[in-house]
Design an enzyme around this catalytic site. Structure first.
Site, PDB file in Angstrom:
ATOM      1  N   TYR A 228       4.341  -4.178   4.416  1.00 23.20           N
ATOM      2  CA  TYR A 228       3.982  -5.265   3.498  1.00 23.20           C
ATOM      3  C   TYR A 228       5.209  -5.710   2.687  1.00 23.20           C
ATOM      4  O   TYR A 228       5.811  -4.882   1.987  1.00 23.20           O
ATOM      5  CB  TYR A 228       2.865  -4.731   2.588  1.00 23.20           C
ATOM      6  CG  TYR A 228       2.577  -5.486   1.321  1.00 23.20           C
ATOM      7  CD1 TYR A 228       2.239  -6.844   1.324  1.00 23.20           C
ATOM      8  CD2 TYR A 228       2.603  -4.821   0.087  1.00 23.20           C
ATOM      9  CE1 TYR A 228       1.953  -7.501   0.136  1.00 23.20           C
ATOM     10  CE2 TYR A 228       2.304  -5.471  -1.097  1.00 23.20           C
ATOM     11  CZ  TYR A 228       1.996  -6.821  -1.067  1.00 23.20           C
ATOM     12  OH  TYR A 228       1.708  -7.471  -2.236  1.00 23.20           O
TER      13      TYR A 228
ATOM     14  N   ASP B  43      -1.557   3.999   0.624  1.00 30.64           N
ATOM     15  CA  ASP B  43      -2.125   2.762   0.076  1.00 30.64           C
ATOM     16  C   ASP B  43      -3.313   2.401   0.976  1.00 30.64           C
ATOM     17  O   ASP B  43      -3.129   1.987   2.116  1.00 30.64           O
ATOM     18  CB  ASP B  43      -1.041   1.679   0.087  1.00 30.64           C
ATOM     19  CG  ASP B  43      -1.528   0.348  -0.474  1.00 30.64           C
ATOM     20  OD1 ASP B  43      -2.744   0.093  -0.440  1.00 30.64           O
ATOM     21  OD2 ASP B  43      -0.682  -0.449  -0.924  1.00 30.64           O
TER      22      ASP B  43
ATOM     23  N   ILE C 248      -5.740   0.137   0.465  1.00 27.28           N
ATOM     24  CA  ILE C 248      -6.317  -1.105  -0.069  1.00 27.28           C
ATOM     25  C   ILE C 248      -7.227  -1.810   0.954  1.00 27.28           C
ATOM     26  O   ILE C 248      -8.132  -2.534   0.572  1.00 27.28           O
ATOM     27  CB  ILE C 248      -5.179  -2.044  -0.555  1.00 27.28           C
ATOM     28  CG1 ILE C 248      -5.722  -3.274  -1.282  1.00 27.28           C
ATOM     29  CG2 ILE C 248      -4.249  -2.462   0.559  1.00 27.28           C
ATOM     30  CD1 ILE C 248      -4.663  -4.119  -1.973  1.00 27.28           C
TER      31      ILE C 248
ATOM     32  N   LYS D  73      -8.952  -6.770  -1.630  1.00 30.65           N
ATOM     33  CA  LYS D  73      -9.201  -7.111  -0.222  1.00 30.65           C
ATOM     34  C   LYS D  73     -10.657  -6.855   0.161  1.00 30.65           C
ATOM     35  O   LYS D  73     -11.307  -7.723   0.743  1.00 30.65           O
ATOM     36  CB  LYS D  73      -8.281  -6.291   0.695  1.00 30.65           C
ATOM     37  CG  LYS D  73      -6.834  -6.267   0.271  1.00 30.65           C
ATOM     38  CD  LYS D  73      -6.183  -7.632   0.318  1.00 30.65           C
ATOM     39  CE  LYS D  73      -4.768  -7.575  -0.244  1.00 30.65           C
ATOM     40  NZ  LYS D  73      -4.078  -8.848  -0.258  1.00 30.65           N
TER      41      LYS D  73
HETATM   42  C1  LIG Z   1      -0.652  -3.010   1.408  1.00 30.41           C
HETATM   43  C2  LIG Z   1      -0.823  -3.778   0.142  1.00 30.41           C
HETATM   44  N1  LIG Z   1      -0.683  -3.145  -1.029  1.00 30.41           N
HETATM   45  C3  LIG Z   1      -0.822  -3.796  -2.192  1.00 30.41           C
HETATM   46  C4  LIG Z   1      -1.123  -5.146  -2.234  1.00 30.41           C
HETATM   47  C5  LIG Z   1      -1.284  -5.829  -3.569  1.00 30.41           C
HETATM   48  O1  LIG Z   1      -2.644  -5.962  -3.870  1.00 30.41           O
HETATM   49  P1  LIG Z   1      -3.223  -6.385  -5.294  1.00 30.41           P
HETATM   50  O2  LIG Z   1      -3.650  -7.820  -5.175  1.00 30.41           O
HETATM   51  O3  LIG Z   1      -4.400  -5.507  -5.550  1.00 30.41           O
HETATM   52  O4  LIG Z   1      -2.147  -6.203  -6.301  1.00 30.41           O
HETATM   53  C6  LIG Z   1      -1.299  -5.841  -1.044  1.00 30.41           C
HETATM   54  C7  LIG Z   1      -1.597  -7.281  -1.058  1.00 30.41           C
HETATM   55  O5  LIG Z   1      -1.495  -7.990  -0.096  1.00 30.41           O
HETATM   56  C8  LIG Z   1      -1.156  -5.142   0.177  1.00 30.41           C
HETATM   57  O6  LIG Z   1      -1.324  -5.749   1.353  1.00 30.41           O
END
Ligand SMILES: Cc1ncc(COP(=O)(O)O)c(C=O)c1O
Length: 478
Positions: free
Chosen positions: A143, A228, A230, A271
């Site tokens: 990312y 991570d 997410i 997400k």
């Molecule tokens: C792997 C990853 N980590 C963190 C984030 C950041 O997310 P947030 O909107 O919760 O700050 C993203 C956003 O695209 C992501 O893809």
């Protein structure tokens, strides 16, 4: 005069990832107001299930109206400023995180630190674990925001764990050791490995084998492991998601091991619930010192008590959340399949994936040369001429030129169809240019291809046939 930290370029703002967003802002597609504008396919946003949340809000007006059992709680929410967060929100979040992991793991609310999104969670965790002179190892592609989140304010360096298409970008023992050695060669102290599971940009869940490999590696090197997670609620087809905590639970060598203190999870509702604007994230850790330091740090990025209250009401409605997650995953699958199908019709294939809001797309055959310069050349054509903002693999630090991340959940089905039509036109015209030995830009050829449909069809067929018969490497063919 600004500080060196504020002006140093480790933020990564000049990456093509962010440049693409800027180009989109200048000429955004709109179906009636700007139908020839740029379609945003570089934003991992989940807009597929807003109607479900809106229906819930309509049926539960107290939640958004600062009321509990009909009574106003405005004053309570307006005054609350404890940086430990609202206890009932942390409880609801902990249970939701367990639910989306099939209740195979449980989370203790006292080990959660609330943050303003996963961005803040990652940066806070890095503040606690690393500083200038330290390295974080991350598998590629990764990312693009990590350059900003992990490096900018901490001064730490990211050292890539090079993964390649030869095995579907899986982490290997040698790639881990090579990254570790590369960091040491640069006189950096390796503090942690950070992975995104499911992966952004690959859209794949990590295998048990990879996760076990990581645990063994961090035990052997006495370093931290940050997972991570997410995208943990976006898995729309098998294999199922395995959290790193599940792996620790299942390994006998981890029972009494201090590795529990060195594994940390990052999560966010950006997400899974499609709420990036609400800025709701979390760090989960068994390490008391990390929790204590991160809780103090979280004063810099708290979640408003109004948001915590509202979301605790939604998350505590388990009947709703389980229905939402299932329906959202069904919609993600449908959309993923449409993108894969549309690209396939254009002779383009994707890495097999089972999660996330994007596909990892192989356009190596469309490169003029096998270089990153050629990749950026192709990216520019796609942004400026085809008017699709996709993300170049180089912005995700991919080791091989020609891969792109294409998002599918931040637009309507009609817009996705249009983007695929544009892509097919582009590939057909590019093929025609190749066959004619022309070096002219696609924009000039487009007039010709648009004018003569039978001509276009003929060359599309040739091109697609040539692509399909060529030997490219795919983890799965969808
Ligand atoms: C792997 C990853 N980590 C963190 C984030 C950041 O997310 P947030 O909107 O919760 O700050 C993203 C956003 O695209 C992501 O893809």
């Amino acid at each position: 005069m600004l500080s060196k930290k504020a002006t140093c370029n480790s933020h990564g703002q000049d990456s093509s990832y962010f440049l693409g967003w800027q180009e989109y802002e200048k000429n955004p597609y709109h179906d009636s107001l700007n139908p020839t504008g740029i379609i945003q396919m570089g934003l991992a946003e989940n807009q597929l299930s807003f109607d479900l949340l809106e229906s819930w809000i309509a049926e539960n007006p107290d939640a958004a109206g600062f009321r509990r059992n009909g009574e106003s709680i405005f004053r309570e929410l307006a005054l609350f400023q404890d940086y430990h967060g609202l206890p009932f929100f942390k409880k609801a979040l902990a249970e939701f995180m367990s639910d989306i992991r099939g209740n195979k793991v449980s989370f203790d609310p006292s080990k959660i630190v609330l943050t303003a999104g996963a961005t803040s969670a990652n940066e806070t965790l890095m503040f606690c674990l690393a500083e200038a002179g330290d390295a974080i190892l991350i598998p590629t592609p990764y990312y693009p925001g990590f350059d900003r989140d992990l490096k900018w304010r901490t001064g730490a360096e990211i050292v890539p764990i090079q993964c390649t298409s030869s095995n579907g970008f899986k982490i290997t023992p040698s790639a881990l050791e090579e990254a570790y050695a590369a960091a040491q060669k640069r006189n950096l102290t390796v503090k942690a490995v950070l992975v995104t599971n499911p992966s952004n940009p690959l859209g794949t869940t990590m295998t048990g084998q990879e996760l076990n490999l990581l645990v063994t590696f961090v035990i052997s090197k006495s370093i931290h492991l940050v997972s991570d997670e997410i995208y943990s609620g976006t898995i729309f087809t098998s294999p199922r998601f395995t959290s790193i905590i599940e792996i620790l639970n299942n390994r006998t060598d981890c029972y009494d091991s201090d590795v529990w203190n060195r594994v940390h999870i990052v999560y966010s509702l950006s997400k899974d619930l499609g709420l990036p604007g609400f800025r709701v994230g979390a760090i989960y850790s068994n390490n008391g010192a990390v929790i204590e330091a991160a809780t103090k740090m979280s004063s810099f990025g708290l979640i408003s008590s109004q948001t915590q209250y509202f979301l605790s009401e939604i998350l505590s409605d388990k009947k709703f959340t389980s229905w939402y997650m299932a329906e959202n995953q069904r919609r993600l699958k449908k959309r993923h399949d449409s993108l894969v199908r549309g690209l396939k019709e254009a002779g383009i294939r994707c890495l097999g994936s089972n999660a996330g809001l994007f596909c990892w797309v192989d356009m190596r055959h469309l490169l003029r040369k096998n270089t990153f310069e050629a990749e950026i050349e192709l990216w520019k054509k796609i942004v400026y001429d085809v008017r699709l903002n996709i993300s170049a693999g180089s912005s995700c630090h991919c080791a091989e030129p020609g891969w792109f991340r294409v998002c599918f959940a931040n637009m309507t089905e009609e817009t996705l169809d249009l983007s695929m039509r544009r892509m097919k036109e582009f590939v057909a015209s590019a093929a025609a240019a190749t066959l004619r030995g022309s070096s002219g830009r696609w924009r000039n050829l487009r007039r010709l291809s648009f004018a003569d449909k039978s001509w276009r069809k003929k060359f599309t067929t040739n091109w697609v046939f040539r692509l399909l018969s060529s030997r490219h490497c795919y983890a799965a063919d969808q």
